[in-house]
Design a protein around this motif. Structure first.
Motif, PDB file in Angstrom:
ATOM      1  N   ILE A  14       0.838  -1.199   0.000  1.00  0.00           N
ATOM      2  CA  ILE A  14       0.000   0.000   0.000  1.00  0.00           C
ATOM      3  C   ILE A  14       0.872   1.249   0.000  1.00  0.00           C
ATOM      4  CG2 ILE A  14      -1.585   1.366   1.428  1.00  0.00           C
ATOM      5  CD1 ILE A  14      -2.866  -1.370   2.243  1.00  0.00           C
ATOM      6  N   ILE A  15       1.890   1.241   0.838  1.00  0.00           N
ATOM      7  CA  ILE A  15       2.797   2.390   0.906  1.00  0.00           C
ATOM      8  C   ILE A  15       3.520   2.577  -0.423  1.00  0.00           C
ATOM      9  CG2 ILE A  15       4.935   3.223   1.983  1.00  0.00           C
ATOM     10  CD1 ILE A  15       3.803   2.045   4.650  1.00  0.00           C
ATOM     11  N   ARG A  16       3.995   1.488  -1.021  1.00  0.00           N
ATOM     12  CA  ARG A  16       4.690   1.577  -2.308  1.00  0.00           C
ATOM     13  C   ARG A  16       3.789   2.168  -3.391  1.00  0.00           C
ATOM     14  NH1 ARG A  16       5.921  -3.412  -2.996  1.00  0.00           N
ATOM     15  NH2 ARG A  16       8.050  -3.273  -2.232  1.00  0.00           N
ATOM     16  N   ARG A  17       2.558   1.667  -3.471  1.00  0.00           N
ATOM     17  CA  ARG A  17       1.631   2.184  -4.492  1.00  0.00           C
ATOM     18  C   ARG A  17       1.336   3.667  -4.273  1.00  0.00           C
ATOM     19  NH1 ARG A  17      -0.687  -2.735  -3.750  1.00  0.00           N
ATOM     20  NH2 ARG A  17      -2.307  -1.906  -2.405  1.00  0.00           N
ATOM     21  N   ALA A  18       1.132   4.051  -3.020  1.00  0.00           N
ATOM     22  CA  ALA A  18       0.843   5.461  -2.716  1.00  0.00           C
ATOM     23  C   ALA A  18       2.046   6.334  -3.066  1.00  0.00           C
ATOM     24  CB  ALA A  18       0.481   5.618  -1.246  1.00  0.00           C
ATOM     25  N   ARG A  19       3.244   5.853  -2.760  1.00  0.00           N
ATOM     26  CA  ARG A  19       4.459   6.616  -3.082  1.00  0.00           C
ATOM     27  C   ARG A  19       4.594   6.802  -4.588  1.00  0.00           C
ATOM     28  NH1 ARG A  19       9.050   4.908  -4.966  1.00  0.00           N
ATOM     29  NH2 ARG A  19       8.828   2.734  -4.316  1.00  0.00           N
ATOM     30  N   LEU A  56       3.185   5.762  10.939  1.00  0.00           N
ATOM     31  CA  LEU A  56       2.375   6.988  10.924  1.00  0.00           C
ATOM     32  C   LEU A  56       3.116   8.139  10.248  1.00  0.00           C
ATOM     33  CD1 LEU A  56       0.721   6.779  14.458  1.00  0.00           C
ATOM     34  CD2 LEU A  56      -0.347   6.331  12.229  1.00  0.00           C
ATOM     35  N   ASP A  57       4.429   8.239  10.447  1.00  0.00           N
ATOM     36  CA  ASP A  57       5.222   9.271   9.775  1.00  0.00           C
ATOM     37  C   ASP A  57       5.201   9.071   8.262  1.00  0.00           C
ATOM     38  OD1 ASP A  57       5.868  10.433  12.216  1.00  0.00           O
ATOM     39  OD2 ASP A  57       7.911   9.601  12.272  1.00  0.00           O
ATOM     40  N   ALA A  61       3.492  11.560   5.491  1.00  0.00           N
ATOM     41  CA  ALA A  61       4.275  12.074   4.374  1.00  0.00           C
ATOM     42  C   ALA A  61       3.592  11.815   3.035  1.00  0.00           C
ATOM     43  CB  ALA A  61       5.670  11.454   4.388  1.00  0.00           C
ATOM     44  N   LEU A  62       2.751  10.783   3.002  1.00  0.00           N
ATOM     45  CA  LEU A  62       2.001  10.442   1.785  1.00  0.00           C
ATOM     46  C   LEU A  62       0.585  11.030   1.797  1.00  0.00           C
ATOM     47  CD1 LEU A  62       3.139   6.731   1.567  1.00  0.00           C
ATOM     48  CD2 LEU A  62       3.665   8.526  -0.115  1.00  0.00           C
ATOM     49  N   ASP A  63       0.295  11.830   2.803  1.00  0.00           N
ATOM     50  CA  ASP A  63      -1.033  12.437   2.982  1.00  0.00           C
ATOM     51  C   ASP A  63      -2.115  11.363   3.117  1.00  0.00           C
ATOM     52  OD1 ASP A  63      -2.619  14.663   3.432  1.00  0.00           O
ATOM     53  OD2 ASP A  63      -3.152  14.891   1.322  1.00  0.00           O
ATOM     54  N   LEU A  64      -1.784  10.313   3.884  1.00  0.00           N
ATOM     55  CA  LEU A  64      -2.712   9.228   4.186  1.00  0.00           C
ATOM     56  C   LEU A  64      -2.940   9.177   5.686  1.00  0.00           C
ATOM     57  CD1 LEU A  64      -1.150   6.407   1.964  1.00  0.00           C
ATOM     58  CD2 LEU A  64      -3.155   7.810   1.434  1.00  0.00           C
ATOM     59  N   GLU A  65      -3.987   8.466   6.094  1.00  0.00           N
ATOM     60  CA  GLU A  65      -4.252   8.299   7.519  1.00  0.00           C
ATOM     61  C   GLU A  65      -4.597   6.845   7.803  1.00  0.00           C
ATOM     62  OE1 GLU A  65      -7.464  10.949   8.384  1.00  0.00           O
ATOM     63  OE2 GLU A  65      -8.893   9.828   7.190  1.00  0.00           O
TER      64      GLU A  65
END
Length: 83
Positions: A14-19, A56-57, A61-65
């Motif tokens: 999820i983090i990779r796709r958002a980045r 959380l950081d 940084a990806l403007d996600l919650e």
């Protein structure tokens, strides 16, 4: 779009796709989140146990919650099929 993560690997994906959607490199994300690029890589690969603060950081940084809700009844494999 809501994304479900039940494993470190799913969270990393999820983090990779958002980045990538944000057109950021791992180094860019690391800089924004106060992390080394290598740490971002390890988290995206699911190869480390990041602290809650680190996750959380990165999300900030990806403007996600992070949203916590009751767990759905789908299996781990069902969730993987979504990705």
């Amino acid at each position: 779009m809501t994304q479900i993560a039940r494993t470190q690997s799913q969270l990393g994906n999820i983090i990779r796709r958002a980045r990538k959607t944000a057109k950021m490199t791992q180094a860019d994300l690391g800089k924004r989140a106060g992390l080394r690029q290598a740490t971002v890589s390890q988290i995206e690969s699911g190869d480390t146990d990041p602290s809650t603060k680190t996750v959380l950081d990165m999300l900030a940084a990806l403007d996600l919650e992070l949203v916590v809700r009751p767990r759905s009844k789908g299996s781990h494999d069902d969730i993987e099929d979504i990705f």
